[in-house]
Design a protein around this motif. Structure first.
Motif, PDB file in Angstrom:
ATOM      1  N   THR A   3       0.844  -1.191   0.000  1.00  0.00           N
ATOM      2  CA  THR A   3       0.000   0.000   0.000  1.00  0.00           C
ATOM      3  C   THR A   3       0.879   1.239   0.000  1.00  0.00           C
ATOM      4  OG1 THR A   3      -0.114   0.005   2.422  1.00  0.00           O
ATOM      5  CG2 THR A   3      -1.879  -1.142   1.238  1.00  0.00           C
ATOM      6  N   ASP A   4       0.353   2.330  -0.533  1.00  0.00           N
ATOM      7  CA  ASP A   4       1.052   3.611  -0.498  1.00  0.00           C
ATOM      8  C   ASP A   4       0.719   4.338   0.802  1.00  0.00           C
ATOM      9  OD1 ASP A   4       2.224   3.206  -2.907  1.00  0.00           O
ATOM     10  OD2 ASP A   4       0.945   4.564  -4.042  1.00  0.00           O
ATOM     11  N   ILE A   5       1.689   5.080   1.312  1.00  0.00           N
ATOM     12  CA  ILE A   5       1.469   5.871   2.520  1.00  0.00           C
ATOM     13  C   ILE A   5       2.050   7.263   2.300  1.00  0.00           C
ATOM     14  CG2 ILE A   5       3.575   4.934   3.585  1.00  0.00           C
ATOM     15  CD1 ILE A   5       2.185   5.284   6.313  1.00  0.00           C
ATOM     16  N   PRO A   6       1.262   8.323   2.519  1.00  0.00           N
ATOM     17  CA  PRO A   6       1.787   9.679   2.367  1.00  0.00           C
ATOM     18  C   PRO A   6       2.735  10.033   3.513  1.00  0.00           C
ATOM     19  CG  PRO A   6      -0.476   9.745   3.134  1.00  0.00           C
ATOM     20  CD  PRO A   6      -0.170   8.314   2.839  1.00  0.00           C
ATOM     21  N   TRP A   7       3.653  10.957   3.272  1.00  0.00           N
ATOM     22  CA  TRP A   7       4.647  11.296   4.285  1.00  0.00           C
ATOM     23  C   TRP A   7       4.004  11.818   5.565  1.00  0.00           C
ATOM     24  CZ3 TRP A   7       9.157  10.255   6.019  1.00  0.00           C
ATOM     25  CH2 TRP A   7       9.675  11.043   7.052  1.00  0.00           C
ATOM     26  N   THR A   8       2.953  12.630   5.473  1.00  0.00           N
ATOM     27  CA  THR A   8       2.323  13.176   6.671  1.00  0.00           C
ATOM     28  C   THR A   8       1.824  12.062   7.584  1.00  0.00           C
ATOM     29  OG1 THR A   8       0.297  13.427   5.363  1.00  0.00           O
ATOM     30  CG2 THR A   8       1.663  15.385   5.656  1.00  0.00           C
ATOM     31  N   GLU A   9       1.280  11.019   7.005  1.00  0.00           N
ATOM     32  CA  GLU A   9       0.820   9.879   7.806  1.00  0.00           C
ATOM     33  C   GLU A   9       1.997   9.080   8.339  1.00  0.00           C
ATOM     34  OE1 GLU A   9      -1.696   5.726   7.140  1.00  0.00           O
ATOM     35  OE2 GLU A   9      -2.096   7.442   5.822  1.00  0.00           O
ATOM     36  N   LEU A  10       3.006   8.905   7.497  1.00  0.00           N
ATOM     37  CA  LEU A  10       4.175   8.128   7.918  1.00  0.00           C
ATOM     38  C   LEU A  10       4.909   8.815   9.064  1.00  0.00           C
ATOM     39  CD1 LEU A  10       6.220   5.849   7.626  1.00  0.00           C
ATOM     40  CD2 LEU A  10       7.286   7.130   5.752  1.00  0.00           C
ATOM     41  N   SER A  11       5.051  10.133   9.014  1.00  0.00           N
ATOM     42  CA  SER A  11       5.780  10.840  10.066  1.00  0.00           C
ATOM     43  C   SER A  11       5.090  10.681  11.414  1.00  0.00           C
ATOM     44  CB  SER A  11       5.924  12.327   9.712  1.00  0.00           C
ATOM     45  OG  SER A  11       4.663  12.942   9.581  1.00  0.00           O
ATOM     46  N   GLU A  12       3.758  10.629  11.419  1.00  0.00           N
ATOM     47  CA  GLU A  12       3.023  10.392  12.660  1.00  0.00           C
ATOM     48  C   GLU A  12       3.170   8.939  13.109  1.00  0.00           C
ATOM     49  OE1 GLU A  12       1.537  12.542  14.604  1.00  0.00           O
ATOM     50  OE2 GLU A  12       2.178  14.157  13.263  1.00  0.00           O
ATOM     51  N   THR A  34      18.919  12.207   1.401  1.00  0.00           N
ATOM     52  CA  THR A  34      17.895  11.201   1.667  1.00  0.00           C
ATOM     53  C   THR A  34      17.103  11.626   2.884  1.00  0.00           C
ATOM     54  OG1 THR A  34      17.495   8.819   1.871  1.00  0.00           O
ATOM     55  CG2 THR A  34      19.321   9.746   3.153  1.00  0.00           C
ATOM     56  N   ILE A  35      16.158  10.805   3.304  1.00  0.00           N
ATOM     57  CA  ILE A  35      15.410  11.071   4.528  1.00  0.00           C
ATOM     58  C   ILE A  35      16.268  10.603   5.695  1.00  0.00           C
ATOM     59  CG2 ILE A  35      13.298  10.577   5.803  1.00  0.00           C
ATOM     60  CD1 ILE A  35      11.956   9.942   3.095  1.00  0.00           C
ATOM     61  N   PRO A  36      16.541  11.457   6.689  1.00  0.00           N
ATOM     62  CA  PRO A  36      17.406  11.059   7.803  1.00  0.00           C
ATOM     63  C   PRO A  36      16.951   9.749   8.441  1.00  0.00           C
ATOM     64  CG  PRO A  36      16.951  13.402   7.921  1.00  0.00           C
ATOM     65  CD  PRO A  36      16.084  12.856   6.818  1.00  0.00           C
ATOM     66  N   CYS A  94      11.660   5.815  -3.640  1.00  0.00           N
ATOM     67  CA  CYS A  94      12.642   6.210  -4.649  1.00  0.00           C
ATOM     68  C   CYS A  94      12.499   7.713  -4.835  1.00  0.00           C
ATOM     69  CB  CYS A  94      12.471   5.417  -5.948  1.00  0.00           C
ATOM     70  SG  CYS A  94      10.838   5.549  -6.723  1.00  0.00           S
ATOM     71  N   TRP A  95      12.821   8.222  -6.023  1.00  0.00           N
ATOM     72  CA  TRP A  95      12.809   9.665  -6.214  1.00  0.00           C
ATOM     73  C   TRP A  95      11.398  10.244  -6.152  1.00  0.00           C
ATOM     74  CZ3 TRP A  95      14.163  14.306  -5.769  1.00  0.00           C
ATOM     75  CH2 TRP A  95      13.741  15.323  -6.626  1.00  0.00           C
ATOM     76  N   ARG A  96      10.449   9.655  -6.872  1.00  0.00           N
ATOM     77  CA  ARG A  96       9.106  10.224  -6.911  1.00  0.00           C
ATOM     78  C   ARG A  96       8.012   9.174  -6.705  1.00  0.00           C
ATOM     79  NH1 ARG A  96       8.706  11.771 -13.378  1.00  0.00           N
ATOM     80  NH2 ARG A  96       9.115   9.674 -14.187  1.00  0.00           N
ATOM     81  N   GLY A  97       8.351   8.070  -6.063  1.00  0.00           N
ATOM     82  CA  GLY A  97       7.361   7.026  -5.848  1.00  0.00           C
ATOM     83  C   GLY A  97       6.980   6.329  -7.132  1.00  0.00           C
ATOM     84  N   GLY A  98       7.969   6.119  -7.990  1.00  0.00           N
ATOM     85  CA  GLY A  98       7.713   5.567  -9.312  1.00  0.00           C
ATOM     86  C   GLY A  98       8.112   4.114  -9.452  1.00  0.00           C
ATOM     87  N   MET A  99       8.720   3.806 -10.594  1.00  0.00           N
ATOM     88  CA  MET A  99       8.960   2.419 -10.976  1.00  0.00           C
ATOM     89  C   MET A  99       9.882   1.662 -10.016  1.00  0.00           C
ATOM     90  SD  MET A  99       8.015   0.135 -13.041  1.00  0.00           S
ATOM     91  CE  MET A  99       7.191   1.166 -14.287  1.00  0.00           C
ATOM     92  N   ARG A 117       4.896   1.728   0.392  1.00  0.00           N
ATOM     93  CA  ARG A 117       5.658   2.614  -0.484  1.00  0.00           C
ATOM     94  C   ARG A 117       5.324   4.053  -0.140  1.00  0.00           C
ATOM     95  NH1 ARG A 117       4.913   3.168  -7.007  1.00  0.00           N
ATOM     96  NH2 ARG A 117       2.781   3.544  -6.310  1.00  0.00           N
ATOM     97  N   LEU A 118       6.341   4.875  -0.006  1.00  0.00           N
ATOM     98  CA  LEU A 118       6.125   6.282   0.287  1.00  0.00           C
ATOM     99  C   LEU A 118       5.543   6.977  -0.940  1.00  0.00           C
ATOM    100  CD1 LEU A 118       6.403   8.757   2.112  1.00  0.00           C
ATOM    101  CD2 LEU A 118       8.774   8.988   1.313  1.00  0.00           C
ATOM    102  N   ALA A 119       4.335   7.479  -0.799  1.00  0.00           N
ATOM    103  CA  ALA A 119       3.673   8.150  -1.923  1.00  0.00           C
ATOM    104  C   ALA A 119       4.449   9.401  -2.310  1.00  0.00           C
ATOM    105  CB  ALA A 119       2.246   8.520  -1.526  1.00  0.00           C
ATOM    106  N   GLY A 120       4.765   9.506  -3.584  1.00  0.00           N
ATOM    107  CA  GLY A 120       5.502  10.673  -4.069  1.00  0.00           C
ATOM    108  C   GLY A 120       6.990  10.612  -3.854  1.00  0.00           C
ATOM    109  N   GLY A 121       7.471   9.582  -3.120  1.00  0.00           N
ATOM    110  CA  GLY A 121       8.897   9.365  -2.944  1.00  0.00           C
ATOM    111  C   GLY A 121       9.617  10.490  -2.218  1.00  0.00           C
ATOM    112  N   TYR A 122      10.932  10.523  -2.424  1.00  0.00           N
ATOM    113  CA  TYR A 122      11.752  11.544  -1.765  1.00  0.00           C
ATOM    114  C   TYR A 122      11.311  12.944  -2.168  1.00  0.00           C
ATOM    115  CZ  TYR A 122      15.609  14.520  -0.413  1.00  0.00           C
ATOM    116  OH  TYR A 122      16.340  15.543   0.128  1.00  0.00           O
TER     117      TYR A 122
END
Length: 352
Positions: A3-12, A34-36, A94-99, A117-122
């Motif tokens: 499943t995809d997860i947006p960063w705002t949800e992941l950070s919480e 990268t993300i620390p 990855c860079w933009r949540g792609g391939m 998967r992080l939605a939208g990537g880095y």
């Protein structure tokens, strides 16, 4: 399936339970920013990424996918084994949540390893960092540690941090000490990495009464300090350290270990040599080239850094900022007196 997860949800989510972030971009991309806290398990190495990118540009999408599949297939067992060794929840990006992240998450799912998967990537994470630094309301009162070059400000802050004080280590985040010699022996970070590390600290300390950091210019090496922290100094306190020149020179020698970086020191000095009186500059240069570092440092302090500090500090204290001066005879004395100054500020602030 993943499943995809947006960063705002992941950070919480990360506040509630451990989550391992896995960057599947190439080592070069990971090294750049990268993300620390992330670990790097690359789908392609740098050369493979360049090859697939060239095929995509010159031939087309299908050919690039075919070549990518060939490259991934050959390393799949080792790739899966690395993920299997990581316990708990996993989020790939990855860079933009792609391939690349989609392929990784899909293969992991087929092997019975659940990941998100992080939605939208880095790119989405970076956008969030930028927005936060522009809009974050950071309310702790700053206590800014000031002092001439070699006053041991960083060491005092690190000791205070070890005691549990809220300290923001700007030079550590930048990988640079701020002066013309500031990058010697260090690996400077870029703006993206600095911003991420700073935001993590701001969010960690946003509910504190005070936050401690070192007085820096707007720029540390090539890094620009965002206004959310830089402009906050005008509503805080300043502690100014004053130590004998020989104590400061000894601190600089401990910090820089110039005998390990002789040519770097000579090259750095060449960039400021013309700003120093010619006979003194020649003496400093001679000391650096013959390993007489202690007199070189004392001359640099007397004829360059101390006058520069006197000029800059005279105009640096903004109206309304309360200053406490700490006069010390040694690094330990400065540390203990700085602690007393901080306690005095806390008492004054609470009305005691």
């Amino acid at each position: 399936m993943f499943t995809d997860i947006p960063w705002t949800e992941l950070s919480e989510k990360r506040h509630d339970k451990p989550v391992t972030l896995i960057d599947v971009r190439s080592p070069g991309e990971f090294s750049n920013a990268t993300i620390p806290g992330s670990v790097n398990i690359p789908l392609f190495d740098d050369a493979e990424r360049a090859e697939v990118g060239t095929i995509y540009t010159q031939v087309g999408t299908d050919a690039a996918k075919e070549r990518g599949l060939e490259l991934v297939s050959a390393k799949l067992p080792a790739f899966i084994k690395q993920f299997s060794a990581i316990p708990g929840d996993k989020v790939v990006f990855c860079w933009r949540g792609g391939m690349r992240s989609k392929t990784t998450a899909t293969v992991l799912s087929l092997m019975g390893i659940y990941s998100q998967r992080l939605a939208g990537g880095y790119r989405a994470y970076r956008r969030w960092v930028t927005e936060q630094l522009e809009t974050l309301a950071f309310s702790p009162t700053p206590i800014v540690l000031q002092g001439s070059t070699g006053s041991g400000k960083t060491q005092i802050l690190m000791r205070l941090k070890q005691e549990g004080r809220p300290v923001i280590d700007l030079e550590g985040m930048a990988g640079h000490r701020g002066s013309i010699f500031g990058g010697i022996g260090l690996r400077p970070n870029n703006q993206k990495t600095f911003d991420s590390l700073l935001l993590d600290a701001l969010l960690e300390y946003r509910d504190e009464q005070f936050v401690l950091f070192e007085a820096e210019s707007k720029r540390i090496g090539k890094i620009v300090v965002p206004d959310v922290l830089y402009s906050s100094r005008s509503r805080g306190y300043q502690i100014t350290l004053e130590l004998p020149v020989e104590v400061r020179a000894a601190q600089i020698l401990r910090d820089y270990e110039p005998w390990k970086h002789e040519q770097d020191c000579i090259d750095a000095f060449s960039r400021i040599r013309e700003r120093i009186h010619t006979p003194v500059a020649a003496e400093i240069d001679g000391c650096l080239r013959t390993g007489r570092y202690a007199p070189a440092v004392e001359l640099l302090l007397a004829h360059y850094y101390d006058p520069l500090y006197a000029h800059s500090s005279a105009s640096a204290l903004e109206p309304g900022v309360r200053n406490l001066t700490v006069q010390a005879v040694s690094a330990d004395d400065a540390y203990l007196k700085t602690k007393l100054a901080i306690e005095s500020i806390a008492d004054h602030s609470s009305g005691n």
